[in-house]
Write an enzyme that holds these catalytic residues in place. Structure first.
Site, PDB file in Angstrom:
ATOM      1  N   ARG A   1      23.983  35.220  59.606  1.00  0.00           N
ATOM      2  CA  ARG A   1      24.248  36.431  60.376  1.00  0.00           C
ATOM      3  C   ARG A   1      25.747  36.632  60.585  1.00  0.00           C
ATOM      4  O   ARG A   1      26.254  37.758  60.481  1.00  0.00           O
ATOM      5  CB  ARG A   1      23.545  36.351  61.722  1.00  0.00           C
ATOM      6  CG  ARG A   1      23.846  37.491  62.669  1.00  0.00           C
ATOM      7  CD  ARG A   1      23.417  38.822  62.080  1.00  0.00           C
ATOM      8  NE  ARG A   1      23.426  39.868  63.113  1.00  0.00           N
ATOM      9  CZ  ARG A   1      22.995  41.094  62.914  1.00  0.00           C
ATOM     10  NH1 ARG A   1      22.521  41.447  61.729  1.00  0.00           N
ATOM     11  NH2 ARG A   1      23.034  41.982  63.892  1.00  0.00           N
TER      12      ARG A   1
ATOM     13  N   ASP B   1      33.388  51.971  55.133  1.00  0.00           N
ATOM     14  CA  ASP B   1      32.342  51.034  54.716  1.00  0.00           C
ATOM     15  C   ASP B   1      32.761  50.346  53.422  1.00  0.00           C
ATOM     16  O   ASP B   1      32.885  50.969  52.374  1.00  0.00           O
ATOM     17  CB  ASP B   1      31.037  51.811  54.502  1.00  0.00           C
ATOM     18  CG  ASP B   1      29.826  50.909  54.312  1.00  0.00           C
ATOM     19  OD1 ASP B   1      29.999  49.700  54.062  1.00  0.00           O
ATOM     20  OD2 ASP B   1      28.691  51.426  54.396  1.00  0.00           O
TER      21      ASP B   1
ATOM     22  N   HIS C   1      30.372  49.510  57.801  1.00  0.00           N
ATOM     23  CA  HIS C   1      28.968  49.792  57.496  1.00  0.00           C
ATOM     24  C   HIS C   1      28.161  50.108  58.748  1.00  0.00           C
ATOM     25  O   HIS C   1      27.269  50.970  58.722  1.00  0.00           O
ATOM     26  CB  HIS C   1      28.364  48.599  56.750  1.00  0.00           C
ATOM     27  CG  HIS C   1      26.976  48.829  56.249  1.00  0.00           C
ATOM     28  ND1 HIS C   1      26.658  49.861  55.391  1.00  0.00           N
ATOM     29  CD2 HIS C   1      25.811  48.169  56.485  1.00  0.00           C
ATOM     30  CE1 HIS C   1      25.365  49.826  55.107  1.00  0.00           C
ATOM     31  NE2 HIS C   1      24.827  48.815  55.764  1.00  0.00           N
ATOM     32  N   ASP C   2      28.450  49.435  59.844  1.00  0.00           N
ATOM     33  CA  ASP C   2      27.717  49.679  61.086  1.00  0.00           C
ATOM     34  C   ASP C   2      27.943  51.073  61.651  1.00  0.00           C
ATOM     35  O   ASP C   2      27.286  51.467  62.624  1.00  0.00           O
ATOM     36  CB  ASP C   2      28.101  48.635  62.144  1.00  0.00           C
ATOM     37  CG  ASP C   2      27.212  47.409  62.099  1.00  0.00           C
ATOM     38  OD1 ASP C   2      26.258  47.394  61.297  1.00  0.00           O
ATOM     39  OD2 ASP C   2      27.470  46.459  62.865  1.00  0.00           O
TER      40      ASP C   2
ATOM     41  N   SER D   1      21.215  51.976  55.260  1.00  0.00           N
ATOM     42  CA  SER D   1      21.296  50.665  54.634  1.00  0.00           C
ATOM     43  C   SER D   1      19.956  50.345  53.954  1.00  0.00           C
ATOM     44  O   SER D   1      19.527  51.072  53.062  1.00  0.00           O
ATOM     45  CB  SER D   1      21.687  49.613  55.679  1.00  0.00           C
ATOM     46  OG  SER D   1      22.056  48.396  55.079  1.00  0.00           O
TER      47      SER D   1
END
Length: 418
Positions: A265, A359, A392-393, A193
């Site tokens: 967040r 993702d 994405h994580d 990232s």
């Protein structure tokens, strides 16, 4: 859901008006003991952090204008540096990461190492043979100079006066740290990232100092959608009245910009995971099965997002979130270099470009574009897709698959087979 994510259900009061009954304002509350900032501050326990300061009389000139004095970089290391410096690996962290890649949580480190399963003895980045370095980025909040740091001119936190920084500024501080540590050339630079952005800039800016690059779930330039998501999160944070334009560090305890940072967040957390993961984990389950029709009764997924929002508040700084979020938006390796193709042509080291199949924030097309650009420029690039539902994580969570891809890439490069 873990017990730590369970909260008392929120009430759903209503208010009467002359036009009838309308829902009351959102009743979301935050824990009373939340710090005004979760930043590491001078005088706090150092933990495993080490510090390097770019001393005066030199000022650190920034790409976007302005300068900083006495820039301090907080970093951690694992393993022993070889006599010839040939075993040094730089790990670059993502948006809310820091230098604590591996190790236990403790008073000085609010969370365990964010990639502890990847860095250590007998792990992918094997510290029995490698010397691994990770530095908190410029603009960060865990020991490196950032908005919560004291401005040497005043002694007060920079706050709203902290300037805009870029990935290139961050990499230049890392280069100075490498010089300080006696590292002339990294064996590899690894990051996911925002970390992938740093890894690519290393290869473009200092090609003779990089042996290889592992760019995980990254891009050559932030896309319009990525900028859009970031802009909404930053706006939510800046609208928190406790943010006070960035000068909130002397707010009373419990009155920091908690809501703004938590909402930013929460928004980001949605983009980090896939629809499949959310559906499988939460579906349409309610937080309180006894209540569903109140205006602010919550689904389980809402409680999950609230939990992660407040969790970040305890270990991060609102201004740093804004600064680093903007760093990612400004990422474009072709800026002021004649375009992306010309910038890529500067890369002389082999590149691993890795995608997470699900993702949607940094979709696989961006990593394929990196591969194609490197190959078109005559360079060497290995493109790998990790099949994962985690979105994405996945670059953090799919330790076995991501680790194997990195290990295979490094082993092939070490034997000059690419």
């Amino acid at each position: 859901m873990p017990a730590s994510e369970t909260r008392k259900p929120l009430s759903s009061p209503v208010a009467s008006t002359t036009d009838g009954v309308i829902p009351a304002p959102h009743p979301r509350g935050y824990s009373a003991d939340l710090p005004v900032t979760g930043a590491w501050r001078p005088g706090d326990p150092r933990g495993n952090r080490r510090f390097f300061t770019l001393q005066r009389p030199h000022t650190f000139e920034l790409e976007g204008g302005g300068s900083l004095r006495d820039v301090t970089v907080a970093y951690e290391t694992w393993g022993e540096l070889a006599a010839d410096g040939s075993n040094a690996v730089l790990v670059c962290h993502a948006l809310t990461g820091d230098s604590h890649v591996s190790g236990d949580a403790g008073h000085a480190h609010p969370t365990p190492g964010w990639w502890g399963e990847m860095v250590g003895p007998a792990k992918t980045l094997d510290t029995d043979s490698l010397y691994v370095v990770c530095a908190n980025v410029l603009g960060g909040c865990q020991g490196t100079t950032g908005p919560s740091s004291p401005d040497p001119r005043t002694g007060d936190p920079y706050g709203s006066s902290f300037p805009t920084v870029t990935v290139r500024d961050i990499v230049r501080t890392q280069r100075r740290l490498a010089d300080h540590l006696g590292i002339g050339r990294w064996l590899t630079v690894v990051g996911g990232s925002m970390g992938a952005m740093q890894a690519l800039e290393w290869a473009v800016m200092f090609p003779d100092r990089v042996g290889s690059v592992c760019a995980l779930a990254g891009c050559m330039a932030a896309s319009a959608q990525q900028v859009g998501w970031s802009a909404v999160g930053r706006t939510a944070l800046a609208l928190d009245p406790n943010w006070r334009g960035g000068d909130y560090y002397d707010n009373p305890p419990g009155q920091g910009p908690h809501a703004g940072l938590a909402i930013a967040r929460s928004l980001a957390q949605i983009t980090y995971r896939s629809d499949e993961v959310f559906e499988d984990r939460f579906g349409r389950e309610l937080f309180d099965v006894r209540s569903v029709y109140g205006a602010w009764d919550r689904f389980q997924v809402e409680s999950y997002l609230d939990y992660h929002g407040e969790k970040l508040v305890r270990r991060f700084d609102a201004n740093t979130y804004l600064v680093l979020n903007r760093v990612m938006d400004l990422h474009d390796i072709g800026r002021d270099r004649g375009g992306i193709a010309r910038a890529i042509s500067r890369i002389t080291s082999p590149v691993l470009s890795l995608s997470i199949s699900s993702d949607t924030l940094y979709p696989p097309r961006q990593q394929r574009e990196l591969h194609d650009a490197v190959v078109a420029a005559g360079g060497r690039c290995v493109y790998t897709v990790v099949d994962s539902p985690h979105g994405h994580d996945g670059f953090l969570l799919e330790v076995e698959a991501v680790g194997q891809a990195i290990k295979d890439f490094l082993e092939k490069e070490a034997s000059s087979v690419c």
